[in-house]
Write a protein that holds these residues in place. Sequence first.
Motif, PDB file in Angstrom:
ATOM      1  N   ARG A 172       0.830  -1.200   0.000  1.00  0.00           N
ATOM      2  CA  ARG A 172       0.000   0.000   0.000  1.00  0.00           C
ATOM      3  C   ARG A 172       0.862   1.245   0.000  1.00  0.00           C
ATOM      4  NH1 ARG A 172      -4.816  -0.553   4.229  1.00  0.00           N
ATOM      5  NH2 ARG A 172      -3.688   1.244   4.948  1.00  0.00           N
ATOM      6  N   ILE A 173       1.931   1.251   0.768  1.00  0.00           N
ATOM      7  CA  ILE A 173       2.814   2.411   0.804  1.00  0.00           C
ATOM      8  C   ILE A 173       3.465   2.615  -0.556  1.00  0.00           C
ATOM      9  CG2 ILE A 173       4.956   3.320   1.790  1.00  0.00           C
ATOM     10  CD1 ILE A 173       4.072   2.109   4.457  1.00  0.00           C
ATOM     11  N   ALA A 174       3.861   1.535  -1.199  1.00  0.00           N
ATOM     12  CA  ALA A 174       4.452   1.647  -2.537  1.00  0.00           C
ATOM     13  C   ALA A 174       3.447   2.253  -3.501  1.00  0.00           C
ATOM     14  CB  ALA A 174       4.910   0.275  -3.021  1.00  0.00           C
ATOM     15  N   ARG A 175       2.184   1.821  -3.423  1.00  0.00           N
ATOM     16  CA  ARG A 175       1.160   2.386  -4.292  1.00  0.00           C
ATOM     17  C   ARG A 175       0.969   3.867  -4.022  1.00  0.00           C
ATOM     18  NH1 ARG A 175      -3.997  -0.479  -3.434  1.00  0.00           N
ATOM     19  NH2 ARG A 175      -2.974  -1.437  -1.700  1.00  0.00           N
ATOM     20  N   ILE A 176       1.006   4.263  -2.735  1.00  0.00           N
ATOM     21  CA  ILE A 176       0.867   5.674  -2.391  1.00  0.00           C
ATOM     22  C   ILE A 176       2.013   6.450  -3.011  1.00  0.00           C
ATOM     23  CG2 ILE A 176       0.956   7.365  -0.533  1.00  0.00           C
ATOM     24  CD1 ILE A 176      -0.340   5.260   1.249  1.00  0.00           C
ATOM     25  N   GLY A 177       3.225   5.937  -2.840  1.00  0.00           N
ATOM     26  CA  GLY A 177       4.392   6.615  -3.377  1.00  0.00           C
ATOM     27  C   GLY A 177       4.296   6.788  -4.875  1.00  0.00           C
ATOM     28  N   LEU A 178       3.928   5.736  -5.563  1.00  0.00           N
ATOM     29  CA  LEU A 178       3.818   5.819  -7.012  1.00  0.00           C
ATOM     30  C   LEU A 178       2.697   6.763  -7.418  1.00  0.00           C
ATOM     31  CD1 LEU A 178       4.405   2.072  -7.929  1.00  0.00           C
ATOM     32  CD2 LEU A 178       6.016   3.979  -8.118  1.00  0.00           C
ATOM     33  N   ALA A 179       1.603   6.742  -6.692  1.00  0.00           N
ATOM     34  CA  ALA A 179       0.497   7.650  -6.993  1.00  0.00           C
ATOM     35  C   ALA A 179       0.914   9.092  -6.771  1.00  0.00           C
ATOM     36  CB  ALA A 179      -0.719   7.311  -6.130  1.00  0.00           C
ATOM     37  N   SER A 194      -6.810  17.026  -8.715  1.00  0.00           N
ATOM     38  CA  SER A 194      -6.479  17.132  -7.309  1.00  0.00           C
ATOM     39  C   SER A 194      -7.249  16.050  -6.577  1.00  0.00           C
ATOM     40  CB  SER A 194      -6.907  18.512  -6.810  1.00  0.00           C
ATOM     41  OG  SER A 194      -6.680  18.651  -5.440  1.00  0.00           O
ATOM     42  N   PHE A 195      -6.631  15.500  -5.538  1.00  0.00           N
ATOM     43  CA  PHE A 195      -7.387  14.555  -4.731  1.00  0.00           C
ATOM     44  C   PHE A 195      -7.260  14.922  -3.269  1.00  0.00           C
ATOM     45  CE2 PHE A 195      -3.295  12.432  -4.922  1.00  0.00           C
ATOM     46  CZ  PHE A 195      -3.152  11.834  -3.681  1.00  0.00           C
ATOM     47  N   PRO A 196      -8.316  14.645  -2.499  1.00  0.00           N
ATOM     48  CA  PRO A 196      -8.322  15.033  -1.090  1.00  0.00           C
ATOM     49  C   PRO A 196      -7.385  14.166  -0.270  1.00  0.00           C
ATOM     50  CG  PRO A 196     -10.280  13.751  -1.587  1.00  0.00           C
ATOM     51  CD  PRO A 196      -9.549  13.949  -2.888  1.00  0.00           C
ATOM     52  N   ILE A 197      -6.794  14.777   0.739  1.00  0.00           N
ATOM     53  CA  ILE A 197      -5.938  14.070   1.679  1.00  0.00           C
ATOM     54  C   ILE A 197      -6.222  14.589   3.079  1.00  0.00           C
ATOM     55  CG2 ILE A 197      -4.054  13.611   0.052  1.00  0.00           C
ATOM     56  CD1 ILE A 197      -2.594  16.024   1.321  1.00  0.00           C
ATOM     57  N   GLU A 198      -5.769  13.853   4.050  1.00  0.00           N
ATOM     58  CA  GLU A 198      -5.728  14.322   5.435  1.00  0.00           C
ATOM     59  C   GLU A 198      -4.273  14.315   5.845  1.00  0.00           C
ATOM     60  OE1 GLU A 198      -8.176  11.675   7.731  1.00  0.00           O
ATOM     61  OE2 GLU A 198      -9.991  12.790   7.226  1.00  0.00           O
ATOM     62  N   ILE A 199      -3.905  15.247   6.702  1.00  0.00           N
ATOM     63  CA  ILE A 199      -2.548  15.302   7.221  1.00  0.00           C
ATOM     64  C   ILE A 199      -2.657  15.328   8.737  1.00  0.00           C
ATOM     65  CG2 ILE A 199      -0.429  16.633   7.333  1.00  0.00           C
ATOM     66  CD1 ILE A 199      -1.005  17.486   4.467  1.00  0.00           C
ATOM     67  N   VAL A 200      -2.119  14.295   9.367  1.00  0.00           N
ATOM     68  CA  VAL A 200      -2.187  14.163  10.814  1.00  0.00           C
ATOM     69  C   VAL A 200      -0.901  14.723  11.411  1.00  0.00           C
ATOM     70  CG1 VAL A 200      -2.451  12.568  12.744  1.00  0.00           C
ATOM     71  CG2 VAL A 200      -3.678  12.145  10.589  1.00  0.00           C
ATOM     72  N   VAL A 201      -1.052  15.761  12.241  1.00  0.00           N
ATOM     73  CA  VAL A 201       0.073  16.396  12.910  1.00  0.00           C
ATOM     74  C   VAL A 201      -0.002  16.030  14.386  1.00  0.00           C
ATOM     75  CG1 VAL A 201       1.160  18.597  13.528  1.00  0.00           C
ATOM     76  CG2 VAL A 201       0.088  18.316  11.271  1.00  0.00           C
ATOM     77  N   ALA A 202       1.104  15.504  14.912  1.00  0.00           N
ATOM     78  CA  ALA A 202       1.175  15.151  16.335  1.00  0.00           C
ATOM     79  C   ALA A 202       2.449  15.768  16.917  1.00  0.00           C
ATOM     80  CB  ALA A 202       1.204  13.638  16.510  1.00  0.00           C
ATOM     81  N   GLY A 203       2.396  16.126  18.184  1.00  0.00           N
ATOM     82  CA  GLY A 203       3.558  16.713  18.846  1.00  0.00           C
ATOM     83  C   GLY A 203       3.797  18.135  18.380  1.00  0.00           C
ATOM     84  N   GLU A 204       4.964  18.659  18.771  1.00  0.00           N
ATOM     85  CA  GLU A 204       5.320  20.021  18.376  1.00  0.00           C
ATOM     86  C   GLU A 204       6.832  20.173  18.351  1.00  0.00           C
ATOM     87  OE1 GLU A 204       4.976  22.353  22.593  1.00  0.00           O
ATOM     88  OE2 GLU A 204       3.140  22.072  21.465  1.00  0.00           O
ATOM     89  N   GLY A 205       7.300  21.228  17.728  1.00  0.00           N
ATOM     90  CA  GLY A 205       8.733  21.502  17.664  1.00  0.00           C
ATOM     91  C   GLY A 205       9.514  20.349  17.071  1.00  0.00           C
ATOM     92  N   GLY A 239      -3.921   4.651   2.040  1.00  0.00           N
ATOM     93  CA  GLY A 239      -3.137   4.405   3.251  1.00  0.00           C
ATOM     94  C   GLY A 239      -2.360   5.631   3.692  1.00  0.00           C
ATOM     95  N   GLU A 240      -1.340   5.385   4.502  1.00  0.00           N
ATOM     96  CA  GLU A 240      -0.572   6.463   5.122  1.00  0.00           C
ATOM     97  C   GLU A 240       0.811   6.604   4.507  1.00  0.00           C
ATOM     98  OE1 GLU A 240      -0.351   5.649   9.293  1.00  0.00           O
ATOM     99  OE2 GLU A 240      -2.498   5.938   9.577  1.00  0.00           O
ATOM    100  N   MET A 241       1.309   7.851   4.488  1.00  0.00           N
ATOM    101  CA  MET A 241       2.664   8.149   4.038  1.00  0.00           C
ATOM    102  C   MET A 241       3.264   9.105   5.074  1.00  0.00           C
ATOM    103  SD  MET A 241       5.191   7.990   1.859  1.00  0.00           S
ATOM    104  CE  MET A 241       4.496   7.254   0.402  1.00  0.00           C
ATOM    105  N   PRO A 242       4.136   8.600   5.950  1.00  0.00           N
ATOM    106  CA  PRO A 242       4.748   9.493   6.940  1.00  0.00           C
ATOM    107  C   PRO A 242       5.795  10.389   6.288  1.00  0.00           C
ATOM    108  CG  PRO A 242       5.615   7.275   7.156  1.00  0.00           C
ATOM    109  CD  PRO A 242       4.545   7.222   6.110  1.00  0.00           C
ATOM    110  N   PHE A 243       5.807  11.648   6.675  1.00  0.00           N
ATOM    111  CA  PHE A 243       6.874  12.550   6.260  1.00  0.00           C
ATOM    112  C   PHE A 243       8.065  12.260   7.160  1.00  0.00           C
ATOM    113  CE2 PHE A 243       3.128  14.811   4.711  1.00  0.00           C
ATOM    114  CZ  PHE A 243       3.531  15.161   3.439  1.00  0.00           C
ATOM    115  N   THR A 244       9.195  11.959   6.576  1.00  0.00           N
ATOM    116  CA  THR A 244      10.390  11.594   7.354  1.00  0.00           C
ATOM    117  C   THR A 244      11.272  12.797   7.629  1.00  0.00           C
ATOM    118  OG1 THR A 244      11.514  10.983   5.303  1.00  0.00           O
ATOM    119  CG2 THR A 244      10.402   9.214   6.538  1.00  0.00           C
TER     120      THR A 244
END
Length: 131
Positions: A3-10, A47-58, A71-76
Amino acid sequence: MVRIARIGLALVALTILAAPTVTAPLAAQEIVAGTWTGSLAGPDGQSFPIEIVVAGEGDEMSVTMVAPGQGEMPFTRVSQSEGQLNLGFDVPGGVTVDCELMAAEDGSYEGDCVGSDGQSGVLKMIPPQDG
């Protein structure tokens, strides 16, 4: 992992040669924790809709993009400075994508996402609504 690979390719497919719409930077604007809504646009104007989950700070902030049905794609790579949010992730196959988002007066962030392969797109994040 598939699923992550599909997200990346998409995401790579959607980020080909898009023209950016960037707003002027603002002085320090808080990146609030919660589920942001938004969109990822490709060069063809789709354009396609997404959600971005932000946790923590700084330095402890984590940001994850969620594409419905994909699925999910974490920003590293996550960093912020005066009116700017930088996000990056790695796509399976060795492509890196880096996004430079600028703050808008309404609390949203928008800007270019550029892949190491030269492809680009536009990411928009709208903050969680109180309520």
